[in-house]
Design an enzyme around this catalytic site. Structure first.
Site, PDB file in Angstrom:
ATOM      1  N   ASP A 112       0.864  -1.182   0.000  1.00 30.26           N
ATOM      2  CA  ASP A 112       0.000   0.000   0.000  1.00 30.26           C
ATOM      3  C   ASP A 112       0.898   1.230   0.000  1.00 30.26           C
ATOM      4  OD1 ASP A 112      -2.264  -1.562   0.128  1.00 30.26           O
ATOM      5  OD2 ASP A 112      -2.500  -1.386   2.289  1.00 30.26           O
ATOM      6  N   ASP A 121     -13.460  -4.330  -2.306  1.00 36.34           N
ATOM      7  CA  ASP A 121     -13.328  -4.162  -0.856  1.00 36.34           C
ATOM      8  C   ASP A 121     -14.652  -4.558  -0.208  1.00 36.34           C
ATOM      9  OD1 ASP A 121     -10.795  -3.134  -1.336  1.00 36.34           O
ATOM     10  OD2 ASP A 121     -11.472  -1.054  -1.319  1.00 36.34           O
TER      11      ASP A 121
END
Length: 257
Positions: free
Chosen positions: A11, A130
């Protein structure tokens, strides 16, 4: 049977690799390029880079590091973050990425999946999803703009419906980011993965929850996923990729050497 893939996830925020828990409270892990190089050398099958605030900031992925990563690793890598147009994708491929992943922009405009698949081929287009399990209702929902806590929102899409939709539109692979499990390290949500596996006919990558080597085995053997993505266990050197692959081979999981 195709060999299963081990995929470290990086990330990225403000040019650094970060990691949160359930997509919140991110801490800085380190610089992008040295980490990418380390994982490639340890035996990762591919890498995934998420520019986590690109979509919520209304910009595309910061490309300055994509080219530098391509120069130092010899394994495939996928880049995600605010890719909204063919031109955005072209730039990222030009810098050396092998795949692109879209998430929030696909929810905003599902036609983008088809446009990208038609232009670059389905094998290069990954859709990230997600998911959030709502305990009160027992439903799995799809969330959007998860890179920014203040902008994260639940969409009207239930998970399995969106999984079917993105496949029809040309997704060549799905990465399922199970938000309830993210960074908690108590195992992938096998119940959720099995439900998605039933309707997912393209490669499925599990993301969120890896804490021990057995968690990878369970995802591969029990949920039959094609790849397992993890972050904190690799970043913090809790699990070594080479040792993980040796363990999986011993457990009878066909793994890439």
């Amino acid at each position: 049977m195709l060999a299963k893939r081990i995929i470290p996830c990086l990330d990225v925020r403000d040019g650094q690799v970060v990691k949160g828990v359930q997509f919140r409270n991110h801490e800085i892990i380190g610089d992008i390029v040295p980490l990418a190089k380390r994982y490639a050398e340890e035996g990762a099958d591919e890498l995934v880079f998420y520019d986590i605030t690109a979509s919520s900031d209304g910009r595309t992925v910061d490309k300055s590091w994509v080219e530098r990563v391509a120069e130092v690793i010899d394994i495939p890598f996928c880049v995600a973050g605010g890719i909204k147009t063919i031109a955005d994708a072209e730039q990222i491929f030009a810098f050396g990425a092998d795949k692109i992943s879209i998430n929030s922009p696909a929810l905003a405009d599902p036609n983008l999946i088809t446009a990208l698949a038609d232009r670059f081929g389905v094998q290069a287009i990954v859709v990230g999803i997600d998911s959030w399990f709502e305990k009160e209702t027992g439903k799995y929902w799809v969330n959007q703009y998860t890179g920014d806590e203040s902008r994260t929102r639940q969409t009207n899409w239930q998970l399995l419906d969106w999984v079917k939709e993105v496949q029809q539109r040309g997704a060549g692979e799905i990465v399922l980011n199970m938000m309830n499990q993210d960074g908690v390290r108590n195992g992938y949500d096998l119940v959720q993965l099995k439900k998605v596996r039933e309707v997912c006919k393209v490669p499925l990558i599990a993301s969120g929850g890896a804490g021990e080597t057995v968690h990878f085995r369970d995802a591969f053997v029990e949920a039959n996923v094609d790849g397992a993505l993890a972050a904190s266990v690799f970043h913090k050197q809790i699990i070594n990729i080479g040792e993980l692959k040796a363990y999986l081979t011993k457990e009878g999981v066909e793994i890439r050497r």
